[in-house]
Scaffold this motif. Structure first.
Motif, PDB file in Angstrom:
ATOM      1  N   LEU A  71      -0.342  -5.716  -2.261  1.00 18.46           N
ATOM      2  CA  LEU A  71       0.691  -4.685  -2.101  1.00 18.46           C
ATOM      3  C   LEU A  71       0.351  -3.437  -2.908  1.00 18.46           C
ATOM      4  N   PHE A  72      -0.119  -3.651  -4.138  1.00 20.39           N
ATOM      5  CA  PHE A  72      -0.484  -2.496  -4.973  1.00 20.39           C
ATOM      6  C   PHE A  72      -1.630  -1.716  -4.352  1.00 20.39           C
ATOM      7  N   LEU A  73      -2.674  -2.400  -3.920  1.00 16.70           N
ATOM      8  CA  LEU A  73      -3.823  -1.729  -3.320  1.00 16.70           C
ATOM      9  C   LEU A  73      -3.445  -1.027  -2.007  1.00 16.70           C
ATOM     10  N   LYS A  74      -2.547  -1.675  -1.248  1.00 18.64           N
ATOM     11  CA  LYS A  74      -2.091  -1.068   0.005  1.00 18.64           C
ATOM     12  C   LYS A  74      -1.321   0.224  -0.262  1.00 18.64           C
ATOM     13  N   ASN A  75      -0.419   0.194  -1.235  1.00 16.74           N
ATOM     14  CA  ASN A  75       0.352   1.390  -1.576  1.00 16.74           C
ATOM     15  C   ASN A  75      -0.558   2.479  -2.145  1.00 16.74           C
TER      16      ASN A  75
END
Length: 231
Positions: free
Chosen positions: A134-138
């Protein structure tokens, strides 16, 4: 010979009521002429002159003006898109910060587990992996937004250069239109002045004729009185 001398020596006057009536008629004529001149001159000055908007629409400035307005519309559209993306970017930063905080907490939890020589449960490991994804996607979405904003800024810069050139061309074309409009307006003013003269000349002639008639009437009565005195 004596009659001629008597006529020349008689004062230019008639019966008092004739003179009074003529003076009243002269005053009334003057008032009527003054009001008539006022009404006519007001109507003359209400005559429409050249229309600048129509003149501009028929000139070479019209397509340039349309181009300027079109470019301004495109710039406004880009600015609205930029504002929307900046708002999304601000919201995404908050989401990214939250996801990063969650991921960091899970990383600390794993470090503690490793220090205690413990392994994470499958659910805990899945939570850690999900937080990382989720962090990398955001973060990737934030980079894409930043890239899109840069592209919008580049397009806006190009459009502003085009707008500057179009406005310079529009200024030249509008200068020609303004010169033509000034020429047409001068002709219109000359036309209005001529119309006023056409209105004033008959009234002046009528006033002069009225004054001449007054002199003739007074002269006639003076002649009759002189003849009566001489006889």
């Amino acid at each position: 010979m004596s009659t001629t001398t008597t006529i020349a020596g008689v004062k230019n006057q008639g019966p008092w009521w004739h003179r009074f009536s003529i003076r009243i008629c002269t005053i009334l004529l003057f008032i009527l002429a003054y009001q008539t001149i006022g009404f006519l001159t007001d109507d003359i000055w209400r005559l429409a002159g050249p229309d600048y908007q129509q003149l501009e629409a028929k000139s070479e400035a019209a397509p340039v003006l349309a181009k300027v307005n079109s470019i301004k519309g495109e710039i406004d559209h880009l600015q609205r898109r930029s504002r929307d993306k900046r708002a999304n970017q601000a919201e995404l930063r908050e989401i990214t910060a939250t996801s990063q905080q969650t991921w960091n907490q899970l990383l600390e939890f794993r470090k503690l587990a490793v220090a205690k020589q413990k392994e994470l449960s499958p659910s805990e490991q899945q939570a850690l992996d999900d937080a990382q994804v989720l962090f990398l996607k955001n973060q990737q979405a934030g980079l894409e937004l930043q890239s899109e904003l840069a592209e919008l800024g580049r397009k806006e810069s190009i459009l502003r250069d085009s707008l500057q050139q179009a406005e310079m061309e529009l200024g030249q074309q509008q200068g020609k239109v303004q010169a033509e409009y000034a020429q047409l307006m001068n002709r219109h003013q000359l036309f209005l002045g001529s119309m006023q003269l056409l209105v004033l000349i008959p009234l002046i002639v009528m006033t002069v004729m009225r004054s001449t008639d007054h002199d003739k009437v007074v002269g006639y009565h003076s002649f009759r009185r002189s003849v009566e005195l001489s006889s």
